[in-house]
Every structure is written in structure tokens, then in C-alpha cells.
Design a protein around this motif. Sequence first.
Motif, PDB file in Angstrom:
ATOM      1  N   GLU A  31     -48.971  26.331 -12.051  1.00 32.44           N
ATOM      2  CA  GLU A  31     -49.448  27.116 -10.901  1.00 32.44           C
ATOM      3  C   GLU A  31     -50.971  27.067 -10.883  1.00 32.44           C
ATOM      4  N   VAL A  32     -51.533  26.384  -9.893  1.00 34.18           N
ATOM      5  CA  VAL A  32     -52.976  26.159  -9.833  1.00 34.18           C
ATOM      6  C   VAL A  32     -53.701  27.415  -9.379  1.00 34.18           C
ATOM      7  N   LEU A  33     -54.696  27.831 -10.165  1.00 34.42           N
ATOM      8  CA  LEU A  33     -55.544  28.973  -9.820  1.00 34.42           C
ATOM      9  C   LEU A  33     -56.838  28.525  -9.141  1.00 34.42           C
ATOM     10  N   ALA A  34     -57.358  27.384  -9.575  1.00 33.54           N
ATOM     11  CA  ALA A  34     -58.620  26.881  -9.018  1.00 33.54           C
ATOM     12  C   ALA A  34     -58.758  25.404  -9.338  1.00 33.54           C
ATOM     13  N   GLN A  35     -59.597  24.726  -8.539  1.00 33.27           N
ATOM     14  CA  GLN A  35     -59.912  23.324  -8.759  1.00 33.27           C
ATOM     15  C   GLN A  35     -61.426  23.161  -8.830  1.00 33.27           C
ATOM     16  N   TYR A  36     -61.878  22.355  -9.795  1.00 34.43           N
ATOM     17  CA  TYR A  36     -63.300  22.139  -9.993  1.00 34.43           C
ATOM     18  C   TYR A  36     -63.577  20.639 -10.096  1.00 34.43           C
TER      19      TYR A  36
END
Length: 270
Positions: A31-36
Motif C-alpha cells: 500500500e503506497v503512502l508516498a512516492q519520491y
Amino acid sequence: MANRLVSTTLVLLLALWSIPVLAGTPVIPAEVLAQYPHDPHASTQGLACLGDVLVEITGEYGHSSIRKVRPETGEVLRKTALSPDHFGEGVAIVDGSAYVLTWLSGDGYIFDVSDFDESWPDFVQLGTFAIPVADEAAEGWGLAFDGRSLILSNGSAVLQWIDPVSFDVTRTARVMNVRKEVRFLNELEWVNGWLLANVWKRDSIAVIDPETGLVAAWIDLTPLLTPRNKRAGVANGIAYDAANNRLFVTGKLWDTLYAIKVPELLKGKK
């Protein structure tokens, strides 16, 4: 009647034989919370959190390095090249020191990462260590620290627990998924009493019970596999951000670092 009885018996036997396979091992979607942003030229082999920064080891001969990276921006704050004849691999942080594996040389590095003064051009190398042999392999793939011992993978199904002072092997465990060995164990990370492992060329992370070596669950990384990521390289790199209770994950030559949710399973074991 006889044929029907034989058929019924075969069906029952096949059903009983396949119970472990059907029961399988739980699969947890990432489950992706953020992308950097992540350096697309960095062939990530090792990843670890140190405060609010990442320590990253990149691979490939002539391009291997240890880096300090700001996760939110991908900015490389400090970078030190490894010897051009060494292929960088896993990393673990122990009391302000980064223990760094190399792939086939049989050698590991120890760097001081306790002070990130920006005026210093390079990390200070404190020493080296020999990578022990397991299953006839002296390779270095992944490394983690459980608070007492370094845990090393070498591409086989065997994990080794190593004293960080004497470098003696204190125990080993063979990783099994139900009844099958899990080989090609790669980058490792210790999370609340569980050991997480990338598996080379598998788009999932093994959640391993270190006491038994059994895989308790798989974290499915396919939600992260953009067309570019698939072309770039395999998933590799796990770092636990304990302060924010999240996992950083990426891959070799990926252009993205992902923060994903820590599964409930990983919160219940200490």
C-alpha cells in the motif's frame, strides 16, 4: 463402479497432497503512502535508514558507492566510491557504523556514518571484514542487524547470524516457504522482530520468522511496477523508517523510491 471408486480415491489423494499448496502463504499487497524521486543511475543493492536520511549502497563494477540520500528529494548529500574491482551489495547500520557487503570479492567494508558533516568529501573507512561461507558460497548479497547480530544472505536459502565484533557465525537458518526452499535471498531488513528479504527476480518481499526460517507472508510489490521499473531492473532495497512506521522500497535503476505502509503482521512481533 470400480473406475468411479478409483477416480474418487485419486481425487481425495490429490486434494490431501495439495493442502499445503492450497493453504499457501498469505500475500499482502503493498500500500503506497508516498512516492519520491530516486537516482535512475543508481543500481540499488543495499538500503538502510539512519535518522531522517538513507544510507544506500549501489552496485556494478566501477560504479559502486556508499551514499547519504535525502529520501524526500532523492538528493545525494554525500557519496564515496568503493574500489572499482568491488561490486557493492547490502548494508546494515551498527552503532554509527555502516557494514557494507561486496558481491564476489569475499570482502566487506566498515564506514563511519555517525557524523554527516557536509564539509567532509568522503565517508571515513574504519576497516574491512571477511564474508563467511555458507552453502559453499562466500558471496555477499543482503545484510541486516537485529540489535545483536548481523544477518547475512548470500544468494542461497541459508541466512547466517554473525557477531559484529568477532565476525564468527553464531547460527544459521534455512528459509522455507511451506515445504520449499526460498533461494536467491537478497537485500534484508529487520522490522520489529521479523526479517524482510527481497528475492532476486521475484516481485515480492518475504516476511521471515527468524526463529524458524519460515516465510510467514509475502508483500506483493507489483503495484509499484511501472513499465519503466520493469525495464530498468528488479525490486531491491528495503529500509524501515521506525520514526514514521513506514518502509522505503525501490529497485535497481528505478527512478522512484516508494514509502509503503507497514503491514499489521509486522507490528505484532518484537
